[in-house]
Design an enzyme around this catalytic site. Structure first.
Site, PDB file in Angstrom:
ATOM      1  N   ASP A 167     -10.255  51.286 -57.017  1.00 17.57           N
ATOM      2  CA  ASP A 167      -9.736  50.058 -56.420  1.00 17.57           C
ATOM      3  C   ASP A 167      -8.345  49.729 -56.961  1.00 17.57           C
ATOM      4  O   ASP A 167      -7.801  50.453 -57.809  1.00 17.57           O
ATOM      5  CB  ASP A 167     -10.746  48.925 -56.690  1.00 17.57           C
ATOM      6  N   ASP A 234     -10.413  44.160 -46.820  1.00 15.29           N
ATOM      7  CA  ASP A 234     -11.879  44.240 -46.795  1.00 15.29           C
ATOM      8  C   ASP A 234     -12.441  43.828 -45.432  1.00 15.29           C
ATOM      9  O   ASP A 234     -12.083  42.787 -44.882  1.00 15.29           O
ATOM     10  CB  ASP A 234     -12.472  43.321 -47.871  1.00 15.29           C
TER      11      ASP A 234
HETATM   12  C1  GLA Z   1     -12.166  45.092 -53.377  1.00 11.29           C
HETATM   13  C2  GLA Z   1     -12.545  46.282 -52.489  1.00 11.29           C
HETATM   14  C3  GLA Z   1     -13.951  46.096 -51.978  1.00 11.29           C
HETATM   15  C4  GLA Z   1     -14.909  45.989 -53.158  1.00 11.29           C
HETATM   16  C5  GLA Z   1     -14.489  44.835 -54.057  1.00 11.29           C
HETATM   17  C6  GLA Z   1     -15.325  44.774 -55.327  1.00 11.29           C
HETATM   18  O1  GLA Z   1     -12.101  43.912 -52.655  1.00 11.29           O
HETATM   19  O2  GLA Z   1     -11.634  46.405 -51.423  1.00 11.29           O
HETATM   20  O3  GLA Z   1     -14.336  47.167 -51.133  1.00 11.29           O
HETATM   21  O4  GLA Z   1     -14.920  47.203 -53.867  1.00 11.29           O
HETATM   22  O5  GLA Z   1     -13.117  44.952 -54.430  1.00 11.29           O
HETATM   23  O6  GLA Z   1     -14.922  43.761 -56.195  1.00 11.29           O
END
Ligand code: GLA
Length: 410
Positions: A167, A234
């Site tokens: 991430d 997301d």
């Molecule tokens: C980010 C990523 C998500 C998830 C969250 C976890 O937002 O894009 O897919 O992994 O972190 O905290």
């Protein structure tokens, strides 16, 4: 019957040793952090398939949930349909590293640690994925890998991890101004290459998932740095969110192919959209050659959800050996036609009605890229029926719905 992906495991030791040796040569030739070839680690020849807890459970992941999900994947036929990576997302780790700087699992959520969980998953012919972050802190506030890349990669390999989602919180140029106080402002390529090279050093085949949300046009450099890269922020379990991620990704097909894929984020199929919308998402992701990472609660999944996820004809389009994502043949007024060329000469065609009312969508075999023929066979991949046409491909499509065909020349 085991899927070809499961059977592949048996060949791994030899193939992996060779590919990783070649990869190590590439790293030294390119210098640390340099670009490698698209197939740099020999993995993700087709888009990865599996499950990840985040869309359904947020940061509430436990060892029991992962075990129950692995069991459900076997019992429901998902594993044999190709879903092999079982991935633990953010918040699996304890709040602090140990005295030697090693990551450790949260003792309450994962009382037995990660290695036994990898063993549990491997015993079921599945593979284990895990999550970390390129910054000092993960998005969920746990210890990130910045400055610990080699140590963490070695730890993951020793535990038996097969896939890393990496991430982007609290990382990157300019982050010291806002969210990574004291952090090192590594460029996009530098921070992802650092972990890529650390994973390669371990000698273990580990799929590398770049989760930088499309920042900095990651699709332009992602191949050779990772096996998949997020093209969007997301996803949420709504039609609007799924549609936005589709639009952000559909024009990027030329950057994806074997070894490196555009990732419009994990599936929301089974998380609250209608059955038509779930089928739409699944069809669009397959047309885009997107990774199929299920984001639903598989322990309690409905038969409808399972039947969408295990539609073998649609999965076959996603996993097609040619590895070429669909292009938009036409897109006007919320009515889209996508065509994806397949190995052997067939073409997958999706007619997608984005609008709120039923609509007739029409294209032709020629527009979809098929060579001239007197007749074409149209296999409807959701109805399972077959029809013949002189070239017209046309249907009335429900609101938010799709028709998906596999078209062959006579
Ligand atoms: C980010 C990523 C998500 C998830 C969250 C976890 O937002 O894009 O897919 O992994 O972190 O905290």
């Amino acid at each position: 019957m085991l899927s070809s992906r499961v059977r592949e495991t048996a060949r791994w030791p030899w193939v992996a040793a060779l590919v990783l040796l070649l990869a190590a040569t590439q790293v030294s030739a390119a210098g640390p952090g340099g670009p490698l070839s698209r197939m740099y680690n020999g993995l993700a020849v087709t888009p990865p398939m599996g499950w990840n807890d985040y869309n359904a459970y947020g940061l509430d992941v436990t060892e029991t949930l992962v075990e129950q999900t692995a069991d459900a994947m076997v019992a429901s036929g998902l594993r044999d349909a190709g879903y092999v990576y079982v991935t633990i997302d953010d918040a699996w780790m304890a709040d602090t590293r140990d005295a030697d700087g090693n990551l450790r699992a949260d003792p309450t959520r994962f009382p037995h640690g990660i290695a036994p969980l990898a063993g549990y998953v491997h015993a079921r012919n599945l593979k284990l994925g895990i999550y970390e972050d390129a910054g000092a802190t993960t998005c969920g506030g746990k210890p990130g890998s910045l400055g610990h890349e080699r140590q963490d990669a070695a730890r993951f390999a020793a535990w038996g991890v097969d896939y890393l989602k990496y991430d982007n919180c609290y990382a990157g140029p300019g982050c010291a101004q806002h969210d990574c106080t004291g952090g090192i402002e590594l460029s996009d390529t530098a921070r992802y290459a650092t972990m890529r090279d650390a994973l390669l050093r371990t000698g273990r085949p580990i799929v590398f998932s770049i989760c930088s949300w499309g920042t900095g046009g990651v699709w332009r450099w992602g191949a050779g740095y990772g096996n998949l890269w997020r093209t969007t922020g997301d996803i949420l379990p709504t039609y609007a969110s799924m549609l936005a991620n589709f639009h952000e990704t559909v024009g990027l097909g030329r950057y994806a192919g074997p070894g490196g894929w555009n990732d419009p984020d994990m599936l929301e199929t089974g998380n609250g959209m209608t059955l038509d919308e779930d089928r739409t998402e699944f069809s669009l992701w397959a047309a885009l050659a997107a990774p199929l990472i299920v984001g639903a609660d598989l322990v309690h999944a409905s038969p409808g959800t399972r039947s969408v996820l295990t539609n073998a004809a649609v999965v076959a389009v996603d996993q097609d050996a040619l590895g070429r994502p669909a292009r938009e043949v036409s897109a006007a007024g919320g009515l889209d036609v996508l065509a994806r060329p397949l190995a052997g000469g067939d073409v997958a065609v999706v007619l997608f009605n984005e609008t709120e009312a039923p609509a007739t969508i029409a294209t032709s075999a020629a527009a979809a890229g098929l060579p001239g023929a007197s007749r074409y066979t149209l296999r409807d991949l959701w109805a399972g029926t077959t029809a013949s046409t002189a070239g017209a491909i046309e249907a009335t499509v429900p609101p938010h719905g799709v028709m998906m065909y596999r078209v062959s020349g006579a």
